[in-house]
Write an enzyme that holds these catalytic residues in place. Structure first.
Site, PDB file in Angstrom:
ATOM      1  N   TYR A 100       4.312  -2.283   3.250  1.00  0.00           N
ATOM      2  CA  TYR A 100       3.177  -1.889   2.402  1.00  0.00           C
ATOM      3  C   TYR A 100       1.842  -2.497   2.837  1.00  0.00           C
ATOM      4  O   TYR A 100       0.803  -2.249   2.225  1.00  0.00           O
ATOM      5  CB  TYR A 100       3.472  -2.179   0.933  1.00  0.00           C
ATOM      6  CG  TYR A 100       4.396  -1.159   0.279  1.00  0.00           C
ATOM      7  CD1 TYR A 100       4.856  -0.035   0.974  1.00  0.00           C
ATOM      8  CD2 TYR A 100       4.808  -1.305  -1.041  1.00  0.00           C
ATOM      9  CE1 TYR A 100       5.691   0.891   0.383  1.00  0.00           C
ATOM     10  CE2 TYR A 100       5.646  -0.366  -1.650  1.00  0.00           C
ATOM     11  CZ  TYR A 100       6.087   0.730  -0.930  1.00  0.00           C
ATOM     12  OH  TYR A 100       6.907   1.656  -1.529  1.00  0.00           O
ATOM     13  N   GLY A 107      13.116  -3.003   5.312  1.00  0.00           N
ATOM     14  CA  GLY A 107      12.707  -4.365   4.965  1.00  0.00           C
ATOM     15  C   GLY A 107      13.690  -5.088   4.058  1.00  0.00           C
ATOM     16  O   GLY A 107      14.910  -4.995   4.238  1.00  0.00           O
ATOM     17  N   ASP A 147      14.402  -4.480   0.995  1.00  0.00           N
ATOM     18  CA  ASP A 147      15.174  -3.498   0.232  1.00  0.00           C
ATOM     19  C   ASP A 147      16.434  -3.080   1.006  1.00  0.00           C
ATOM     20  O   ASP A 147      17.555  -3.094   0.468  1.00  0.00           O
ATOM     21  CB  ASP A 147      14.253  -2.286   0.003  1.00  0.00           C
ATOM     22  CG  ASP A 147      14.700  -1.389  -1.134  1.00  0.00           C
ATOM     23  OD1 ASP A 147      15.657  -1.761  -1.842  1.00  0.00           O
ATOM     24  OD2 ASP A 147      14.088  -0.323  -1.312  1.00  0.00           O
TER      25      ASP A 147
HETATM   26  N1  AR6 Z   1      14.304 -11.822   3.592  1.00  0.00           N
HETATM   27  C1  AR6 Z   1      13.073 -12.270   3.259  1.00  0.00           C
HETATM   28  N2  AR6 Z   1      11.935 -11.625   3.590  1.00  0.00           N
HETATM   29  C2  AR6 Z   1      12.062 -10.493   4.311  1.00  0.00           C
HETATM   30  C3  AR6 Z   1      13.306  -9.945   4.693  1.00  0.00           C
HETATM   31  C4  AR6 Z   1      14.480 -10.676   4.305  1.00  0.00           C
HETATM   32  N3  AR6 Z   1      15.703 -10.252   4.611  1.00  0.00           N
HETATM   33  N4  AR6 Z   1      13.083  -8.793   5.389  1.00  0.00           N
HETATM   34  C5  AR6 Z   1      11.740  -8.623   5.434  1.00  0.00           C
HETATM   35  N5  AR6 Z   1      11.109  -9.650   4.804  1.00  0.00           N
HETATM   36  P1  AR6 Z   1       8.992  -5.334   3.019  1.00  0.00           P
HETATM   37  P2  AR6 Z   1       6.986  -4.227   1.141  1.00  0.00           P
HETATM   38  C6  AR6 Z   1       9.669  -9.886   4.562  1.00  0.00           C
HETATM   39  O1  AR6 Z   1       8.571  -4.384   4.066  1.00  0.00           O
HETATM   40  O2  AR6 Z   1       5.882  -4.556   2.076  1.00  0.00           O
HETATM   41  C7  AR6 Z   1      10.911  -0.814   1.817  1.00  0.00           C
HETATM   42  O3  AR6 Z   1      11.196   0.312   2.608  1.00  0.00           O
HETATM   43  C8  AR6 Z   1       8.688  -9.119   5.400  1.00  0.00           C
HETATM   44  O4  AR6 Z   1       8.449  -9.802   6.616  1.00  0.00           O
HETATM   45  O5  AR6 Z   1      10.432  -5.576   2.790  1.00  0.00           O
HETATM   46  O6  AR6 Z   1       6.839  -4.573  -0.314  1.00  0.00           O
HETATM   47  C9  AR6 Z   1      10.904  -0.475   0.330  1.00  0.00           C
HETATM   48  O7  AR6 Z   1      11.889   0.501   0.007  1.00  0.00           O
HETATM   49  C10 AR6 Z   1       7.470  -9.115   4.501  1.00  0.00           C
HETATM   50  O8  AR6 Z   1       6.722 -10.318   4.634  1.00  0.00           O
HETATM   51  O9  AR6 Z   1       8.395  -4.901   1.555  1.00  0.00           O
HETATM   52  C11 AR6 Z   1       9.515   0.049   0.138  1.00  0.00           C
HETATM   53  O10 AR6 Z   1       9.417   1.417   0.515  1.00  0.00           O
HETATM   54  C12 AR6 Z   1       8.042  -9.083   3.084  1.00  0.00           C
HETATM   55  O11 AR6 Z   1       9.401  -9.469   3.230  1.00  0.00           O
HETATM   56  C13 AR6 Z   1       8.677  -0.781   1.083  1.00  0.00           C
HETATM   57  O12 AR6 Z   1       9.591  -1.220   2.094  1.00  0.00           O
HETATM   58  C14 AR6 Z   1       7.984  -7.732   2.396  1.00  0.00           C
HETATM   59  O13 AR6 Z   1       8.247  -6.706   3.340  1.00  0.00           O
HETATM   60  C15 AR6 Z   1       8.131  -2.015   0.409  1.00  0.00           C
HETATM   61  O14 AR6 Z   1       7.255  -2.671   1.292  1.00  0.00           O
END
Ligand code: AR6
Length: 177
Positions: free
Chosen positions: A130, A36, A38
């Site tokens: 998450y 994601g 990260d």
């Molecule tokens: N820019 C903006 N938003 C984004 C991007 C981007 N480049 N990529 C994804 N999103 P997530 P979490 C959105 O999964 O749920 C990781 O493995 C996505 O659509 O990034 O907090 C970490 O290491 C969603 O709406 O974070 C943790 O293990 C939002 O960002 C875990 O994921 C958050 O999605 C954290 O999970």
């Protein structure tokens, strides 16, 4: 008011492309990367970010960063001065973890203010891997930023990756007085 909550701006896009003082990362407690947001931040920001994360694990955060907390590193090659890593809660249907999600926004803003940041970009924390429902995630995000005075932060930019997330944030923002 001298210490007002920051202005909120919504953007549809990729958080790694934002030019701001601080970019918030939806990290995990290991601080050592993941998928994601990260994954995208470490990929685009380069190895300097991971090196600082490793140093944090070797010093103050031997057991990792607790859920709801935040810590800053360099932003490496990103167009920002800092990345602020925060650990959102995994969504649960049996336990209300909303306060931990609110804490991510509050603590990230506190760290940003301590760094003298004026502009901060947030993703929708916990709403991806998450599993947090986007509408509730948006309500908690916007309400918490609205309630948090974070001088000298004057702008919080929520960067929403897809159109449904953007539309949801827009609906929540316009429904708030
Ligand atoms: N820019 C903006 N938003 C984004 C991007 C981007 N480049 N990529 C994804 N999103 P997530 P979490 C959105 O999964 O749920 C990781 O493995 C996505 O659509 O990034 O907090 C970490 O290491 C969603 O709406 O974070 C943790 O293990 C939002 O960002 C875990 O994921 C958050 O999605 C954290 O999970």
């Amino acid at each position: 008011m001298t210490n007002a909550a920051p202005a909120i701006i919504l953007v549809r896009g990729d958080i790694t492309e934002q030019r701001v003082d601080a970019i918030v990362n939806a990290a995990n407690s290991s601080l050592l990367g993941g998928g994601g947001v990260d994954g995208a931040i470490h990929r685009k920001g380069g190895p300097e970010i991971l090196a600082e994360c490793r140093a944090l694990r070797a010093s103050r955060y031997g057991k990792g960063l607790a859920t709801g907390q935040a810590v800053a590193t360099t932003a490496g090659r990103l167009d920002a001065a800092h990345v602020i890593h925060t650990v959102g809660p995994v969504h649960s249907t049996s336990e209300d973890r909303s306060e931990l999600l609110a804490s991510c926004y509050r603590e990230s803003l506190r760290v940003a203010a301590g760094l003298g940041a004026r502009t901060v970009a947030f993703p929708a924390i916990s709403t991806g891997i998450y599993g947090w429902p986007i509408d509730d995630g948006a309500r908690i995000a916007i309400r918490t930023v609205r309630e948090t005075a974070a001088d000298p932060v004057v702008e919080v930019r929520f960067v929403l990756f897809d159109e449904p997330a953007y539309q949801t944030f827009e609906a929540v923002l316009s429904a708030m007085p």
